[in-house]
Design a protein around this motif. Structure first.
Motif, PDB file in Angstrom:
ATOM      1  N   LEU A 189      53.005  74.581  10.530  1.00  0.00           N
ATOM      2  CA  LEU A 189      52.585  73.572   9.545  1.00  0.00           C
ATOM      3  C   LEU A 189      53.361  73.700   8.246  1.00  0.00           C
ATOM      4  O   LEU A 189      53.351  72.765   7.430  1.00  0.00           O
ATOM      5  N   ASP A 190      54.032  74.818   8.028  1.00  0.00           N
ATOM      6  CA  ASP A 190      54.801  75.036   6.807  1.00  0.00           C
ATOM      7  C   ASP A 190      56.224  74.509   6.914  1.00  0.00           C
ATOM      8  O   ASP A 190      56.955  74.493   5.923  1.00  0.00           O
ATOM      9  N   VAL A 191      56.654  74.101   8.106  1.00  0.00           N
ATOM     10  CA  VAL A 191      58.000  73.552   8.272  1.00  0.00           C
ATOM     11  C   VAL A 191      58.061  72.187   7.576  1.00  0.00           C
ATOM     12  O   VAL A 191      57.207  71.319   7.832  1.00  0.00           O
ATOM     13  N   PRO A 192      59.029  71.937   6.683  1.00  0.00           N
ATOM     14  CA  PRO A 192      59.098  70.659   5.964  1.00  0.00           C
ATOM     15  C   PRO A 192      59.244  69.471   6.921  1.00  0.00           C
ATOM     16  O   PRO A 192      60.112  69.474   7.798  1.00  0.00           O
ATOM     17  N   LYS A 193      58.390  68.491   6.752  1.00  0.00           N
ATOM     18  CA  LYS A 193      58.455  67.304   7.608  1.00  0.00           C
ATOM     19  C   LYS A 193      59.735  66.510   7.388  1.00  0.00           C
ATOM     20  O   LYS A 193      60.187  65.781   8.290  1.00  0.00           O
ATOM     21  N   GLU A 194      60.329  66.640   6.197  1.00  0.00           N
ATOM     22  CA  GLU A 194      61.571  65.913   5.931  1.00  0.00           C
ATOM     23  C   GLU A 194      62.688  66.329   6.879  1.00  0.00           C
ATOM     24  O   GLU A 194      63.539  65.518   7.245  1.00  0.00           O
ATOM     25  N   GLN A 195      62.664  67.610   7.290  1.00  0.00           N
ATOM     26  CA  GLN A 195      63.694  68.067   8.217  1.00  0.00           C
ATOM     27  C   GLN A 195      63.522  67.424   9.591  1.00  0.00           C
ATOM     28  O   GLN A 195      64.504  67.080  10.252  1.00  0.00           O
ATOM     29  N   TYR A 196      62.273  67.249  10.030  1.00  0.00           N
ATOM     30  CA  TYR A 196      62.039  66.555  11.299  1.00  0.00           C
ATOM     31  C   TYR A 196      62.484  65.103  11.207  1.00  0.00           C
ATOM     32  O   TYR A 196      63.080  64.556  12.153  1.00  0.00           O
ATOM     33  N   HIS A 208      65.911  69.667  20.704  1.00  0.00           N
ATOM     34  CA  HIS A 208      66.841  69.936  19.612  1.00  0.00           C
ATOM     35  C   HIS A 208      66.108  70.086  18.280  1.00  0.00           C
ATOM     36  O   HIS A 208      66.525  70.880  17.419  1.00  0.00           O
ATOM     37  N   LYS A 209      65.011  69.362  18.083  1.00  0.00           N
ATOM     38  CA  LYS A 209      64.236  69.539  16.855  1.00  0.00           C
ATOM     39  C   LYS A 209      63.619  70.937  16.813  1.00  0.00           C
ATOM     40  O   LYS A 209      63.586  71.574  15.757  1.00  0.00           O
ATOM     41  N   PHE A 210      63.151  71.410  17.967  1.00  0.00           N
ATOM     42  CA  PHE A 210      62.604  72.766  17.998  1.00  0.00           C
ATOM     43  C   PHE A 210      63.710  73.796  17.787  1.00  0.00           C
ATOM     44  O   PHE A 210      63.529  74.769  17.042  1.00  0.00           O
ATOM     45  N   ARG A 211      64.859  73.569  18.423  1.00  0.00           N
ATOM     46  CA  ARG A 211      65.952  74.540  18.362  1.00  0.00           C
ATOM     47  C   ARG A 211      66.572  74.636  16.966  1.00  0.00           C
ATOM     48  O   ARG A 211      66.858  75.745  16.477  1.00  0.00           O
ATOM     49  N   TYR A 212      66.771  73.503  16.306  1.00  0.00           N
ATOM     50  CA  TYR A 212      67.523  73.506  15.054  1.00  0.00           C
ATOM     51  C   TYR A 212      66.660  73.317  13.805  1.00  0.00           C
ATOM     52  O   TYR A 212      67.162  73.478  12.699  1.00  0.00           O
ATOM     53  N   VAL A 213      65.378  72.959  13.971  1.00  0.00           N
ATOM     54  CA  VAL A 213      64.508  72.776  12.808  1.00  0.00           C
ATOM     55  C   VAL A 213      63.359  73.786  12.830  1.00  0.00           C
ATOM     56  O   VAL A 213      63.173  74.561  11.888  1.00  0.00           O
ATOM     57  N   THR A 214      62.599  73.777  13.932  1.00  0.00           N
ATOM     58  CA  THR A 214      61.412  74.637  13.979  1.00  0.00           C
ATOM     59  C   THR A 214      61.780  76.107  14.071  1.00  0.00           C
ATOM     60  O   THR A 214      61.281  76.937  13.300  1.00  0.00           O
ATOM     61  N   TRP A 215      62.643  76.458  15.002  1.00  0.00           N
ATOM     62  CA  TRP A 215      62.948  77.865  15.258  1.00  0.00           C
ATOM     63  C   TRP A 215      63.532  78.586  14.047  1.00  0.00           C
ATOM     64  O   TRP A 215      63.073  79.692  13.704  1.00  0.00           O
TER      65      TRP A 215
END
Length: 317
Positions: A189-196, A208-215
């Motif tokens: 929940l702390d991952v910025p939504k703007e990055q998604y 790819h969103k999990f690999r390059y944004v979430t992880w």
């Protein structure tokens, strides 16, 4: 001249600052000395002694070390079981906890119910949870094997089978995954939504969103979960002991001496062996040697995991 005149005042100021710093650090220093430093030094001392907790300790050199590392028949199985649980249980708990956290954070309705449902098992006392699991997986009277048999699946003997005893303990640990679920939920929940949103504009899919944004955002939390999981699993004792005793059908009463590891030493861990040696056989020297070996392995694994090139943390973390 002014500098030489002010030198005593500067030294007094520096001394006051050091004393102030020590004052703020004193609670930690006292706790570290009493609860870690002294026990560690005492363990090293008694590892070179013959001590039965009644008579005065006598120096025996490396006899305890040779006994544990060369002559103790259960040291190998206990170490293997402990390392197996560290690798398998920690890895599956992290993966399963992260998966549950991802699932719960994406649920649109009934989030409170699912959070509570997944977290409640973690609150169960370890002994009560283990007793319930042994009952559920009992090959003769447990409902799990009945359900599997009704759908045509040959059910294993679970805690009564040496090949399935450790996987059964892993299932028990996955049932109480609520602690890691909460930690990973907070990180996700702390991952910025703007990055998604930026990733979606670039045409990134779910993987790819999990690999390059979430992880990249949650790798420090993954490292925390792995390191704390390794330390906790190195001390794995209660669940394995209770499950083995209940599955063996041994009646535990006052004054009874319990030999851990049922079945065929498949659930025997190093902490169980330490307790058996030190408090049942009164061989404190050998128990201290086992404790030091376990401490050294835990430190080595933790140091290896904390290295930057271990792959979980980037250079800037």
């Amino acid at each position: 001249m002014a500098t030489l005149t002010n030198a005593p005042a500067l030294r007094r100021k520096a001394r006051r600052e050091r004393l102030r710093t020590l004052g703020f650090l004193s609670p930690w220093l006292v706790g570290f000395t009493v609860f870690f430093g002294y026990p560690l030094l005492a363990t090293v001392y008694f590892s070179f002694m013959h001590y039965n907790q009644i008579e005065a300790p006598t120096f025996v050199g490396l006899r305890n070390w040779r006994y544990v590392l060369e002559q103790m028949p259960l040291f190998g199985p206990a170490l293997w079981n402990t390392l197996w649980l560290v690798v398998v249980m920690v890895a599956l708990r992290v993966v399963f906890g992260l998966g549950i956290g991802l699932l719960v954070t994406r649920i649109k309705s009934g989030v409170g119910f699912f959070r509570t449902a997944f977290y409640l098992p973690y609150l169960a006392p370890p002994v009560a949870a283990t007793v319930a699991f042994v009952f559920l997986l009992n090959p003769g009277t447990g409902p799990v094997n009945d359900v599997l048999g009704n759908i045509g699946i040959h059910a294993p003997n679970w805690f009564n089978d040496p090949a399935w005893a450790k996987p059964s303990l892993v299932l028990l640990s996955l049932w109480g995954i609520g602690d890691l679920m909460v930690i990973f939920m907070a990180a996700l929940l702390d991952v910025p939504k703007e990055q998604y949103e930026a990733a979606e504009l670039d045409g990134a899919g779910a993987f790819h969103k999990f690999r390059y944004v979430t992880w990249p955002s949650i790798t420090p939390i993954v490292m925390f979960a792995v390191v704390t999981g390794v330390v906790q699993t190195m001390q794995y004792y209660t669940q394995a002991l209770v499950a083995g005793k209940l599955a063996s059908g041994v009646t535990i009463g006052p004054g009874s001496v319990i030999q851990p590891g049922y079945p065929d030493h498949s659930t025997l861990t190093v902490p169980q062996l330490v307790y058996s040696l030190g408090f049942q056989n009164f061989n404190t020297g050998a128990a201290c040697v086992l404790s030091l070996v376990l401490f050294a392995i835990a430190m080595a694994v933790t140091t290896l995991l904390m290295r930057k090139r271990a792959g979980l943390l980037s250079a800037e973390d």
